[in-house]
Design a protein around this motif. Structure first.
Motif, PDB file in Angstrom:
ATOM      1  N   LYS A  54      30.202  22.721  71.927  1.00  0.00           N
ATOM      2  CA  LYS A  54      30.692  24.168  71.749  1.00  0.00           C
ATOM      3  C   LYS A  54      32.010  24.114  72.720  1.00  0.00           C
ATOM      4  O   LYS A  54      31.948  23.476  73.890  1.00  0.00           O
ATOM      5  N   VAL A  55      32.743  25.033  72.495  1.00  0.00           N
ATOM      6  CA  VAL A  55      34.029  25.367  73.022  1.00  0.00           C
ATOM      7  C   VAL A  55      34.150  26.989  73.137  1.00  0.00           C
ATOM      8  O   VAL A  55      33.865  27.573  72.374  1.00  0.00           O
ATOM      9  N   THR A  56      34.290  27.343  74.256  1.00  0.00           N
ATOM     10  CA  THR A  56      34.667  28.871  74.594  1.00  0.00           C
ATOM     11  C   THR A  56      36.026  29.014  75.105  1.00  0.00           C
ATOM     12  O   THR A  56      36.347  28.402  76.089  1.00  0.00           O
ATOM     13  N   VAL A  67      39.650  27.861  79.043  1.00  0.00           N
ATOM     14  CA  VAL A  67      38.816  26.984  77.916  1.00  0.00           C
ATOM     15  C   VAL A  67      37.596  26.167  78.421  1.00  0.00           C
ATOM     16  O   VAL A  67      37.676  25.630  79.628  1.00  0.00           O
ATOM     17  N   TYR A  68      36.579  26.582  78.314  1.00  0.00           N
ATOM     18  CA  TYR A  68      35.250  25.865  78.842  1.00  0.00           C
ATOM     19  C   TYR A  68      34.576  25.236  77.766  1.00  0.00           C
ATOM     20  O   TYR A  68      34.377  25.251  76.479  1.00  0.00           O
ATOM     21  N   PHE A  69      34.120  23.951  78.141  1.00  0.00           N
ATOM     22  CA  PHE A  69      33.610  23.024  77.252  1.00  0.00           C
ATOM     23  C   PHE A  69      32.439  22.107  78.110  1.00  0.00           C
ATOM     24  O   PHE A  69      32.651  21.952  79.244  1.00  0.00           O
ATOM     25  N   SER A  70      31.579  21.388  77.509  1.00  0.00           N
ATOM     26  CA  SER A  70      30.864  20.477  78.045  1.00  0.00           C
ATOM     27  C   SER A  70      31.285  19.325  78.649  1.00  0.00           C
ATOM     28  O   SER A  70      32.029  18.833  77.940  1.00  0.00           O
ATOM     29  N   GLN A  71      31.076  18.795  80.012  1.00  0.00           N
ATOM     30  CA  GLN A  71      31.654  17.499  80.426  1.00  0.00           C
ATOM     31  C   GLN A  71      31.571  16.296  79.416  1.00  0.00           C
ATOM     32  O   GLN A  71      32.400  15.528  79.528  1.00  0.00           O
ATOM     33  N   LEU A  89      43.724  20.564  73.211  1.00  0.00           N
ATOM     34  CA  LEU A  89      43.934  21.283  74.398  1.00  0.00           C
ATOM     35  C   LEU A  89      45.390  21.506  74.957  1.00  0.00           C
ATOM     36  O   LEU A  89      45.763  22.592  75.535  1.00  0.00           O
ATOM     37  N   ARG A  90      46.342  20.525  74.315  1.00  0.00           N
ATOM     38  CA  ARG A  90      47.834  20.793  74.792  1.00  0.00           C
ATOM     39  C   ARG A  90      48.321  21.935  73.931  1.00  0.00           C
ATOM     40  O   ARG A  90      49.050  22.714  74.092  1.00  0.00           O
ATOM     41  N   ARG A 106      38.153  24.014  81.884  1.00  0.00           N
ATOM     42  CA  ARG A 106      36.836  23.588  82.970  1.00  0.00           C
ATOM     43  C   ARG A 106      35.704  23.162  82.069  1.00  0.00           C
ATOM     44  O   ARG A 106      35.130  23.289  81.189  1.00  0.00           O
ATOM     45  N   ASP A 107      35.449  21.774  82.724  1.00  0.00           N
ATOM     46  CA  ASP A 107      34.128  21.085  82.130  1.00  0.00           C
ATOM     47  C   ASP A 107      32.860  21.891  82.735  1.00  0.00           C
ATOM     48  O   ASP A 107      32.968  21.981  84.040  1.00  0.00           O
ATOM     49  N   ILE A 108      31.883  21.889  81.987  1.00  0.00           N
ATOM     50  CA  ILE A 108      30.732  22.763  82.596  1.00  0.00           C
ATOM     51  C   ILE A 108      29.567  21.973  81.902  1.00  0.00           C
ATOM     52  O   ILE A 108      29.689  21.342  81.101  1.00  0.00           O
TER      53      ILE A 108
END
Length: 113
Positions: A54-56, A67-71, A89-90, A106-108
């Motif tokens: 998942k990406v937010t 942009v937040y996503f799982s590491q 991402l670019r 951000r990797d979360i």
């Protein structure tokens, strides 16, 4: 219509062109169907039909696209899918710059939350 409303609508259509299912939320975290009111865009990142996580994308801070996503989103991704992920991402970074926003990735993980 404010600048951030216009930016939110543009971001929605940019994401919608690539990802068929997008959930949106307003600045209070309430679900919305109006791209102009949206500040959160949640999607399942996939490449060639394979889902990776998942990406937010967030515009809550009116001066930044975050942009937040799982590491571990790239774990197990084939090289072609990784190239596609970094291209995504670019594109988000370029979108932010065009709209005079800062860009934050951000990797979360659940532990970090």
């Amino acid at each position: 219509m404010s600048d951030i409303d216009h930016t939110a609508e543009d971001l929605f259509f940019k994401l919608r062109n690539r990802f068929p299912k997008i959930s949106m939320g307003d600045e209070n975290g309430q679900t919305t169907t109006n791209p102009l009111e949206s500040r959160f865009f949640m999607l399942e990142y996939e490449h060639d039909g394979e889902k990776f996580g998942k990406v937010t994308c967030s515009l809550v801070d009116n001066s930044a696209l975050k942009v937040y996503f799982s590491q571990d989103i790239t774990e197990g991704m084939p090289d072609e899918a990784q190239e596609d992920w970094f291209q995504f991402l670019r594109e988000m970074r370029k979108f932010a710059k065009i709209n005079m926003l800062t860009f934050d990735v951000r990797d979360i993980t659940k532990d970090a939350l």
